[in-house]
Design a protein around this motif. Sequence first.
Motif, PDB file in Angstrom:
ATOM      1  N   SER A 150       0.824  -1.200   0.000  1.00 22.23           N
ATOM      2  CA  SER A 150       0.000   0.000   0.000  1.00 22.23           C
ATOM      3  C   SER A 150       0.859   1.252   0.000  1.00 22.23           C
ATOM      4  N   ALA A 151       0.294   2.312  -0.529  1.00 23.02           N
ATOM      5  CA  ALA A 151       0.939   3.625  -0.506  1.00 23.02           C
ATOM      6  C   ALA A 151      -0.121   4.677  -0.223  1.00 23.02           C
ATOM      7  N   TRP A 152       0.288   5.713   0.499  1.00 21.28           N
ATOM      8  CA  TRP A 152      -0.629   6.785   0.877  1.00 21.28           C
ATOM      9  C   TRP A 152      -0.095   8.104   0.337  1.00 21.28           C
ATOM     10  N   SER A 199      -1.463   2.588 -10.907  1.00 19.19           N
ATOM     11  CA  SER A 199      -1.231   2.332  -9.484  1.00 19.19           C
ATOM     12  C   SER A 199      -2.165   3.212  -8.665  1.00 19.19           C
ATOM     13  N   THR A 200      -2.776   2.635  -7.634  1.00 24.70           N
ATOM     14  CA  THR A 200      -3.737   3.369  -6.809  1.00 24.70           C
ATOM     15  C   THR A 200      -3.183   3.565  -5.407  1.00 24.70           C
ATOM     16  N   THR A 201      -3.227   4.800  -4.918  1.00 24.86           N
ATOM     17  CA  THR A 201      -2.810   5.108  -3.553  1.00 24.86           C
ATOM     18  C   THR A 201      -4.009   5.599  -2.761  1.00 24.86           C
ATOM     19  N   MET A 202      -3.841   5.684  -1.430  1.00 19.07           N
ATOM     20  CA  MET A 202      -4.959   5.988  -0.542  1.00 19.07           C
ATOM     21  C   MET A 202      -4.751   7.304   0.211  1.00 19.07           C
ATOM     22  N   ASP A 203      -5.863   7.831   0.745  1.00 21.73           N
ATOM     23  CA  ASP A 203      -5.818   9.015   1.597  1.00 21.73           C
ATOM     24  C   ASP A 203      -5.298   8.644   2.981  1.00 21.73           C
ATOM     25  N   TYR A 204      -4.688   9.643   3.646  1.00 19.96           N
ATOM     26  CA  TYR A 204      -4.341   9.462   5.049  1.00 19.96           C
ATOM     27  C   TYR A 204      -4.268  10.830   5.702  1.00 19.96           C
ATOM     28  N   GLY A 205      -4.353  10.848   7.018  1.00 18.96           N
ATOM     29  CA  GLY A 205      -4.281  12.091   7.768  1.00 18.96           C
ATOM     30  C   GLY A 205      -2.856  12.457   8.130  1.00 18.96           C
TER      31      GLY A 205
END
Length: 216
Positions: A150-152, A199-205
């Motif tokens: 995973s990557a954010w 490639s799909t990355t995700m949200d993070y705070g």
Amino acid sequence: MTITSRKAGLAAAAAVGLMAMAGAASAQNAPCPTNAMGINSPTTCSCASGGGTGAVWGTNVYTADSNVCVAAAHAGVIGANGGQILVTPGGGYQSYPGSTQNGITTSTWGSYDRSFTVTLVSMEMPACGTMPAGAEIHACSCPAGPYTGSAWGSGPYTNDSNICVAALHSGVISSAGGIVTVLASPGLQSYRGSEWNGSTTMDYGPWSGSISFDRN
């Protein structure tokens, strides 16, 4: 993913740091020639960032007078960050059909008495995982995809992101893999995910550290 488990990943990555220092000192191969006319046996050489410019004829098998690094980028062997390739000379073919691949268009040609193919060569560097704890610069090698992990973020990325996932997302490598140089930077208050380059990355705070990639 919890903060605890994310921090555990950073601790595990610290052991990779010593290998990265040794691998980064490996000698670089000579730059690739403009074309393969003078290559008579399998030859390893290095394409600079950006690949290069020049005419290319063929698809995956190229006429010997084609630009070597442009052909490598067309074949998907290197991405925007360049890399080491193996150039293998071959005999002639009756035709070399052109095509558009990986953002590069090649031309069609008829009979030509010499050809070549290109494949990726990995430098003696550690396999990429996550950014080693405390490292400011980290050089590592991504194999050919697909990549797991995973990557954010969308550049910068959180420093516990999978480097190969983030590198593909950012466009510094293609799905054929390659060598990347990862740069540490301060953390951000938020990271916005996206889908780029397959490639799909995700949200993070908020997170304590970030990474980006050297494109020079």
